[in-house]
Motif scaffolding. Structure first.
Motif, mmCIF file in Angstrom:
data_model
loop_
_atom_site.group_PDB
_atom_site.id
_atom_site.type_symbol
_atom_site.label_atom_id
_atom_site.label_comp_id
_atom_site.label_asym_id
_atom_site.label_seq_id
_atom_site.Cartn_x
_atom_site.Cartn_y
_atom_site.Cartn_z
ATOM 1 N N GLN A 26 76.725 68.624 85.379
ATOM 2 C CA GLN A 26 75.604 67.700 85.205
ATOM 3 C C GLN A 26 76.043 66.257 84.999
ATOM 4 O OE1 GLN A 26 73.767 67.964 80.982
ATOM 5 N NE2 GLN A 26 74.180 70.058 81.590
ATOM 6 N N SER A 27 75.069 65.393 85.284
ATOM 7 C CA SER A 27 75.164 63.961 84.986
ATOM 8 C C SER A 27 73.758 63.553 84.559
ATOM 9 C CB SER A 27 75.616 63.175 86.222
ATOM 10 O OG SER A 27 74.569 63.108 87.173
ATOM 11 N N GLU A 28 73.555 62.265 84.349
ATOM 12 C CA GLU A 28 72.226 61.776 83.988
ATOM 13 C C GLU A 28 71.198 62.027 85.090
ATOM 14 O OE1 GLU A 28 70.997 60.361 81.138
ATOM 15 O OE2 GLU A 28 72.907 60.944 80.238
ATOM 16 N N GLU A 29 71.646 62.030 86.354
ATOM 17 C CA GLU A 29 70.706 62.140 87.475
ATOM 18 C C GLU A 29 70.799 63.437 88.265
ATOM 19 O OE1 GLU A 29 72.167 59.770 91.161
ATOM 20 O OE2 GLU A 29 73.009 58.745 89.409
ATOM 21 N N MET A 30 71.722 64.318 87.896
ATOM 22 C CA MET A 30 71.905 65.525 88.701
ATOM 23 C C MET A 30 72.286 66.719 87.833
ATOM 24 S SD MET A 30 74.694 66.232 91.777
ATOM 25 C CE MET A 30 74.227 64.834 92.761
ATOM 26 N N ARG A 31 71.779 67.889 88.226
ATOM 27 C CA ARG A 31 72.167 69.168 87.640
ATOM 28 C C ARG A 31 72.548 70.085 88.788
ATOM 29 N NH1 ARG A 31 71.609 66.238 83.968
ATOM 30 N NH2 ARG A 31 70.428 66.470 82.080
ATOM 31 N N LEU A 32 73.682 70.781 88.655
ATOM 32 C CA LEU A 32 74.162 71.684 89.691
ATOM 33 C C LEU A 32 74.722 72.924 89.015
ATOM 34 C CD1 LEU A 32 75.011 72.279 92.673
ATOM 35 C CD2 LEU A 32 77.124 71.043 92.164
ATOM 36 N N PHE A 33 74.197 74.086 89.388
ATOM 37 C CA PHE A 33 74.703 75.348 88.867
ATOM 38 C C PHE A 33 75.205 76.177 90.033
ATOM 39 C CE2 PHE A 33 74.180 79.857 87.931
ATOM 40 C CZ PHE A 33 75.014 79.965 86.838
ATOM 41 N N ILE A 34 76.459 76.618 89.950
ATOM 42 C CA ILE A 34 77.058 77.464 90.975
ATOM 43 C C ILE A 34 77.497 78.761 90.308
ATOM 44 C CG2 ILE A 34 78.891 77.693 92.690
ATOM 45 C CD1 ILE A 34 78.991 74.580 92.753
ATOM 46 N N ALA A 35 76.897 79.874 90.715
ATOM 47 C CA ALA A 35 77.228 81.182 90.160
ATOM 48 C C ALA A 35 78.372 81.813 90.951
ATOM 49 C CB ALA A 35 76.008 82.101 90.194
ATOM 50 N N VAL A 49 62.221 60.047 92.711
ATOM 51 C CA VAL A 49 62.023 61.223 93.558
ATOM 52 C C VAL A 49 62.934 62.343 93.066
ATOM 53 C CG1 VAL A 49 62.257 62.140 95.903
ATOM 54 C CG2 VAL A 49 61.452 59.794 95.554
ATOM 55 N N THR A 50 62.383 63.552 92.966
ATOM 56 C CA THR A 50 63.157 64.719 92.571
ATOM 57 C C THR A 50 63.427 65.579 93.793
ATOM 58 O OG1 THR A 50 62.139 64.739 90.384
ATOM 59 C CG2 THR A 50 63.203 66.768 91.095
ATOM 60 N N THR A 51 64.689 65.934 93.970
ATOM 61 C CA THR A 51 65.087 66.820 95.060
ATOM 62 C C THR A 51 65.666 68.087 94.454
ATOM 63 O OG1 THR A 51 65.652 64.912 96.427
ATOM 64 C CG2 THR A 51 66.555 67.042 97.109
ATOM 65 N N SER A 52 65.210 69.246 94.938
ATOM 66 C CA SER A 52 65.717 70.526 94.457
ATOM 67 C C SER A 52 66.157 71.387 95.631
ATOM 68 C CB SER A 52 64.626 71.288 93.693
ATOM 69 O OG SER A 52 64.243 70.578 92.552
#
Length: 103
Positions: A26-35, A49-52
């Protein structure tokens, strides 16, 4: 139901040489989860704008990876692959410095 099973089988587990990618970043502007099984959950906030993106990893291309189903894929550009800096795991994805959240 069969379609769901078919689509969920399209992803690939994270290969042994890419296990450093696994985890929550994570950062202030991004969250990334990789299983470990290759499932990815991504969210980014930029200019209001939110991108998912949620889905399986379809392949690794050098340090980059693609996520998606069938013809709908998103490539994540990894300019700095996971590495430890002063005991903190970091990587740069799509130009954003991410830090790994300790488990």
């Amino acid at each position: 139901m069969c379609l769901i099973l078919l689509l969920s089988g399209c992803g690939k587990s994270v290969p042994e040489n890419k296990l450093d990618y696994v985890g929550e970043w994570q950062s202030e502007e991004m969250r990334l989860f990789i299983a470990r099984d290759g499932t990815v959950a991504y969210k980014r906030w930029k200019n209001g704008v939110t991108t998912s993106v949620n889905g399986p990893i379809t392949e690794f291309i050098e340090d980059d990876f693609e996520v998606g189903l069938l013809f709908l894929t998103t490539r994540f550009e990894v300019s700095t692959p996971p590495r430890q800096v002063d005991g903190i795991w970091q990587m740069v994805v799509d130009g954003v410095m991410l830090k790994k959240v300790e488990e």
